[in-house]
Structure formats: C-alpha cells, structure tokens
Motif scaffolding. Sequence first.
Motif, short mmCIF file in Angstrom:
data_model
loop_
_atom_site.label_atom_id
_atom_site.label_comp_id
_atom_site.label_asym_id
_atom_site.label_seq_id
_atom_site.Cartn_x
_atom_site.Cartn_y
_atom_site.Cartn_z
N TYR A 30 -2.34 6.09 -5.20
CA TYR A 30 -2.77 5.26 -4.07
C TYR A 30 -3.89 5.92 -3.27
O TYR A 30 -4.81 5.24 -2.79
N VAL B 153 -3.31 0.57 1.99
CA VAL B 153 -3.00 1.57 0.96
C VAL B 153 -1.75 2.36 1.35
O VAL B 153 -0.86 2.60 0.53
N ALA C 21 1.77 2.36 -0.60
CA ALA C 21 2.28 3.64 -1.10
C ALA C 21 3.72 3.86 -0.65
O ALA C 21 4.57 4.26 -1.45
N SER D 32 2.73 8.31 -7.75
CA SER D 32 2.37 7.06 -7.09
C SER D 32 1.56 7.32 -5.82
O SER D 32 0.59 6.62 -5.53
#
Length: 115
Positions: A83, A53, A57, A79
Amino acid sequence: MFKLPVCPYCHTIYRYNKVRKLNKKEKVQVCYHCKKEFKVKRLRGMVVLGAIVLILAVVTNLIILNNLNSLNLTPLLISTVAYVILGFIFVPFFIDFKKIKKTEQKLSNESKKKK
Ligand SMILES: [Zn+2]
C-alpha cells in the motif's frame, strides 16, 4: 484528477518519471521546452490519497489478521509495504505546475505579445 502535470506556459507534457524527479528536487523548475520557470506544487488531493491508502491498508490488515491461523506477521508486512508503494506510485498525479507571478516575467510576456 489522475493526470500528469503540464508546463503552465507551453503545455509541454511531462512524463511520469520526470515528474517524480521534479517532486524530489527544488520547488522552482525551468521548463525544458520553453525555458520558463514554474513552481512544483503538491495538490491538496494528495492528503486524500494518503488517507485512502492508509484506511485501505488498515482494513486489509484487519482482514488478514482475522483470517490468519498462525501468528505470522509476514502477510501484514507485505500488505502494508504494498500500500505504501501504491501510494507513492500515484504521487505524480497529484502534482501541479504553477506559473510564477513575477513582474519581470509579466513584462517579458507582454512585450512578446506586442510583437
Ligand atoms: Zn514550457
């Protein structure tokens, strides 16, 4: 991977929301079905999930930065938050329920089997 934990004794399936709640609470839980105690354990895979993740990201933010004309940081923020939420959504899939090794429980289990 990607399956919700079940009770180690009676294999009762725990729903997503239930697992989420259990994860926040104490580590020892009582099964609502068979009333036996089990440990709530986070799998090592969760570290991998966190890393994936995080990398995604960072990569996404870099792509956004390169394509950003104005100095507007809102897309970056969106964003990153997206995430983080995504990571939390997958947490219950990395939880496992383990039997508690107690001599008391072992004895009670054995006596039940004899019956
Ligand atoms: Zn159970």
